[in-house]
Write a protein that holds these residues in place. Structure first.
Motif, PDB file in Angstrom:
ATOM      1  N   VAL A  77       0.864  -1.178   0.000  1.00 24.98           N
ATOM      2  CA  VAL A  77       0.000   0.000   0.000  1.00 24.98           C
ATOM      3  C   VAL A  77       0.897   1.222   0.000  1.00 24.98           C
ATOM      4  CG1 VAL A  77      -1.781   1.260   1.236  1.00 24.98           C
ATOM      5  CG2 VAL A  77      -1.786  -1.234   1.242  1.00 24.98           C
ATOM      6  N   LEU A  78       0.812   1.983  -1.103  1.00 22.57           N
ATOM      7  CA  LEU A  78       1.734   3.101  -1.285  1.00 22.57           C
ATOM      8  C   LEU A  78       1.042   4.417  -0.997  1.00 22.57           C
ATOM      9  CD1 LEU A  78       3.277   1.853  -4.631  1.00 22.57           C
ATOM     10  CD2 LEU A  78       4.174   1.564  -2.341  1.00 22.57           C
ATOM     11  N   SER A  79       1.782   5.322  -0.442  1.00 18.27           N
ATOM     12  CA  SER A  79       1.262   6.657  -0.187  1.00 18.27           C
ATOM     13  C   SER A  79       1.499   7.529  -1.396  1.00 18.27           C
ATOM     14  CB  SER A  79       1.990   7.278   1.020  1.00 18.27           C
ATOM     15  OG  SER A  79       1.727   8.651   1.096  1.00 18.27           O
ATOM     16  N   ALA A  80       0.491   8.279  -1.785  1.00 20.52           N
ATOM     17  CA  ALA A  80       0.609   9.124  -2.965  1.00 20.52           C
ATOM     18  C   ALA A  80       0.723  10.583  -2.554  1.00 20.52           C
ATOM     19  CB  ALA A  80      -0.614   8.940  -3.868  1.00 20.52           C
ATOM     20  N   ALA A  81       1.740  10.885  -1.798  1.00 20.01           N
ATOM     21  CA  ALA A  81       1.851  12.216  -1.191  1.00 20.01           C
ATOM     22  C   ALA A  81       2.472  13.226  -2.145  1.00 20.01           C
ATOM     23  CB  ALA A  81       2.706  12.124   0.064  1.00 20.01           C
ATOM     24  N   ALA A  82       1.714  14.262  -2.460  1.00 25.32           N
ATOM     25  CA  ALA A  82       2.237  15.446  -3.149  1.00 25.32           C
ATOM     26  C   ALA A  82       3.146  15.118  -4.298  1.00 25.32           C
ATOM     27  CB  ALA A  82       2.979  16.347  -2.154  1.00 25.32           C
ATOM     28  N   CYS A  83       2.599  14.421  -5.328  1.00 29.63           N
ATOM     29  CA  CYS A  83       3.458  13.975  -6.424  1.00 29.63           C
ATOM     30  C   CYS A  83       3.618  15.006  -7.521  1.00 29.63           C
ATOM     31  CB  CYS A  83       2.881  12.700  -7.042  1.00 29.63           C
ATOM     32  SG  CYS A  83       2.871  11.333  -5.897  1.00 29.63           S
ATOM     33  N   GLY A  84       2.779  16.011  -7.572  1.00 32.90           N
ATOM     34  CA  GLY A  84       2.820  16.932  -8.698  1.00 32.90           C
ATOM     35  C   GLY A  84       4.124  17.672  -8.782  1.00 32.90           C
ATOM     36  N   GLY A  85       4.787  17.562  -9.965  1.00 30.62           N
ATOM     37  CA  GLY A  85       6.072  18.226 -10.106  1.00 30.62           C
ATOM     38  C   GLY A  85       5.980  19.550 -10.821  1.00 30.62           C
TER      39      GLY A  85
ATOM     40  N   GLN B  29      -2.334   0.947 -10.359  1.00 35.07           N
ATOM     41  CA  GLN B  29      -3.687   1.360  -9.979  1.00 35.07           C
ATOM     42  C   GLN B  29      -3.945   1.022  -8.518  1.00 35.07           C
ATOM     43  OE1 GLN B  29      -6.895  -0.969 -11.782  1.00 35.07           O
ATOM     44  NE2 GLN B  29      -7.939   0.949 -12.275  1.00 35.07           N
ATOM     45  N   ALA B  30      -3.482  -0.143  -8.081  1.00 35.49           N
ATOM     46  CA  ALA B  30      -3.700  -0.571  -6.703  1.00 35.49           C
ATOM     47  C   ALA B  30      -2.965   0.307  -5.700  1.00 35.49           C
ATOM     48  CB  ALA B  30      -3.265  -2.029  -6.538  1.00 35.49           C
ATOM     49  N   SER B  31      -1.948   1.027  -6.149  1.00 33.09           N
ATOM     50  CA  SER B  31      -1.224   1.924  -5.244  1.00 33.09           C
ATOM     51  C   SER B  31      -2.053   3.140  -4.860  1.00 33.09           C
ATOM     52  CB  SER B  31       0.079   2.400  -5.908  1.00 33.09           C
ATOM     53  OG  SER B  31      -0.169   3.395  -6.882  1.00 33.09           O
ATOM     54  N   GLY B  32      -3.064   3.481  -5.667  1.00 31.62           N
ATOM     55  CA  GLY B  32      -3.887   4.652  -5.398  1.00 31.62           C
ATOM     56  C   GLY B  32      -3.259   5.958  -5.808  1.00 31.62           C
ATOM     57  N   ALA B  33      -2.105   5.915  -6.493  1.00 28.00           N
ATOM     58  CA  ALA B  33      -1.379   7.146  -6.806  1.00 28.00           C
ATOM     59  C   ALA B  33      -1.811   7.799  -8.112  1.00 28.00           C
ATOM     60  CB  ALA B  33       0.120   6.857  -6.859  1.00 28.00           C
TER      61      ALA B  33
ATOM     62  N   GLY C 270      -5.929  -1.257 -16.744  1.00 27.33           N
ATOM     63  CA  GLY C 270      -6.294  -1.368 -15.339  1.00 27.33           C
ATOM     64  C   GLY C 270      -7.138  -2.599 -15.077  1.00 27.33           C
ATOM     65  N   ALA C 271      -7.474  -2.782 -13.816  1.00 26.14           N
ATOM     66  CA  ALA C 271      -8.226  -3.965 -13.406  1.00 26.14           C
ATOM     67  C   ALA C 271      -9.633  -3.945 -13.982  1.00 26.14           C
ATOM     68  CB  ALA C 271      -8.279  -4.028 -11.879  1.00 26.14           C
ATOM     69  N   PRO C 272     -10.143  -5.103 -14.364  1.00 26.52           N
ATOM     70  CA  PRO C 272     -11.519  -5.175 -14.880  1.00 26.52           C
ATOM     71  C   PRO C 272     -12.517  -4.629 -13.859  1.00 26.52           C
ATOM     72  CG  PRO C 272     -10.352  -7.250 -15.261  1.00 26.52           C
ATOM     73  CD  PRO C 272      -9.481  -6.417 -14.373  1.00 26.52           C
ATOM     74  N   GLY C 273     -13.519  -3.916 -14.352  1.00 28.24           N
ATOM     75  CA  GLY C 273     -14.564  -3.401 -13.483  1.00 28.24           C
ATOM     76  C   GLY C 273     -14.236  -2.096 -12.801  1.00 28.24           C
ATOM     77  N   LYS C 274     -13.026  -1.576 -13.023  1.00 28.17           N
ATOM     78  CA  LYS C 274     -12.630  -0.301 -12.432  1.00 28.17           C
ATOM     79  C   LYS C 274     -12.313   0.699 -13.540  1.00 28.17           C
ATOM     80  CE  LYS C 274     -10.641  -2.282  -8.216  1.00 28.17           C
ATOM     81  NZ  LYS C 274      -9.426  -2.351  -7.346  1.00 28.17           N
TER      82      LYS C 274
END
Length: 437
Positions: free
Chosen positions: A17-25, A110-114, A141-145
């Protein structure tokens, strides 16, 4: 994604489980309420070198800036580094706004949420989902999402054959089945050439080949509910058939067991090997000095009959997708950039440069994508290619099964027998390393 360019996916565990903190460059010089006037873009290395990619991409980025006023800061990232860079960005806060990803990573990332979800509203902002070929959308991406990315470059495997070596060996026509590949390979060996090239140390390429052979033997490597299924009869047959090109058929040189990315292509262009099973190789051959008329291209082989769906799948859906980090500070600008890169004009320009196929239907109508080197790829993507499993554990699959195949090639190169039992044992060991569900 390109098989030759993803040499080291496996050290990373994408199911964390990855954190998607402030990625915008993206940055600007004004106040915090202003949208950034600069987007950062991580492009994957598609050309013969990073410098080639810069020469291809920079004029198009300049064109985008002229149209929108948004500058795109480009970094071309080598494939061996790209996945680790992406994962680091999701946790460090130092990352791009827009990036390329291998399409086989889509569900894992996709599963990382980032990544930004490409729901219907987002797709409408770039012209609609129906602009894209179905096979390309199947690897987003995953089926159904909602998809986690948008197709950018599409690729497929084909069988490339060396015309001069075929003529010297008395091979009248290119092979279309695996039995014909073996027969042609033995004729080439009789003339002192290698029959077909493999890259035994290239984990991703190993996966791509055994996935397709798995389809041809009725195996998917994962159950419908996403559990690893590496030891089915079809999976064992698939891996054994691939390794047997060296172990039993003797049409692969033992040294290929140690080959990493692109080494088999070099043997082909230098006339040491008569065939290579590769994805979208024309640009690489040209960069290595091989004339376009020195080789032929036919659809990758099947067990019997003609390529198609089901057991006659003959390629994985290869390609590159574009994704946007959720925390970009300029979502509107990022969407404009993705729309620009997916426009008919840019799709024609970029895919011509890289020898790939546009995933955008209308861009495929250009005659450049119906030539001798591209028509078989386009046909394969439309009729006989299947997406790799779109599951979060796909990267671990590449690692553990790719390594099992690598170890089996090493056994074959050393002259040790490769049996159904030894293949099953390697695949069972690989399955034990997968997350339990």
């Amino acid at each position: 994604m390109r098989a030759a360019r993803v040499a080291a996916v496996g050290a990373v565990t994408l199911s964390l489980v990855l954190s998607a903190a402030a990625c915008g460059g993206g940055t600007n010089g004004g106040g915090s309420n202003e949208r950034p006037k600069t987007l950062t873009y991580w492009a994957s290395n598609q050309g013969a070198s990073i410098e080639v990619d810069k020469k291809v991409l920079q004029p198009e980025l300049d064109k985008f800036e002229k149209q929108t006023g948004i500058k795109v800061k480009l970094e071309v990232v080598p494939w061996a580094d790209l996945l680790n860079r992406i994962l680091t960005a999701t946790t460090s806060g130092q990352g791009p706004d827009v990036l390329n990803i291998g399409n086989t990573w889509s569900a894992s990332l996709q599963a990382s949420g980032a990544l930004l979800d490409w729901d219907d509203a987002a797709f409408q902002k770039i012209g609609g989902k129906d602009r894209y070929v179905d096979s390309a959308l199947g690897s987003t991406g995953a089926p159904g999402k909602p998809p986690a990315a948008v197709p950018l470059y599409s690729m497929a495997y084909a069988l490339y054959y060396h015309k001069k070596l075929f003529q010297e060996a008395g091979i009248a026509k290119p092979p279309t089945t695996w039995a014909e590949v073996t027969a042609a390979g033995k004729k080439l060996k009789a003339k002192g050439r290698n029959g077909i090239g493999v890259e035994g140390s290239n984990l991703s390429n190993n996966i791509h080949q055994v996935f397709v052979l798995g389809k041809q033997h009725g195996a998917d490597f994962f159950t419908p509910d996403g559990r690893a299924d590496f030891t089915s009869e079809g999976a064992v047959k698939a891996v054994k058939q691939y390794v047997d090109l060296m172990a039993a058929d003797k049409i692969v040189a033992p040294g290929n067991a140690e080959y990493a990315q692109n080494q088999s292509l070099s043997d082909f262009t230098k006339g040491r090997t008569g065939m290579v099973l590769w994805q979208t190789a024309a640009a690489t051959f040209k960069a290595q000095g091989m004339a376009d008329d020195a080789y032929g291209v036919v659809p990758a082989p099947v067990q019997s009959g003609a390529p198609g769906t089901g057991k006659n799948v003959n390629s994985m859906v290869a390609g590159i997708n574009m994704a946007v980090f959720k925390n970009t500070r300029n979502t509107e600008g990022a969407l404009k950039f993705v729309k620009f890169m997916g426009s008919d004009e840019e799709q024609r320009i970029l895919n011509k440069a890289y020898g790939s196929i546009p995933p955008v239907k209308t861009a495929q109508e250009d005659p450049a994508f119906n030539g001798p080197a591209t028509a078989p790829l386009r046909q394969t993507l439309a009729t006989s290619a299947a997406a790799l499993p779109q599951v979060p554990e796909e990267s671990q699959f590449e690692t553990v099964v790719g390594t099992a195949v690598k170890e089996l090639f090493a056994e074959a190169a050393a002259g040790r027998p490769v049996t159904g039992a030894s293949v099953r044992a390697k695949l069972d060991k690989a399955q034990q390393q997968m997350p339990k569900k």
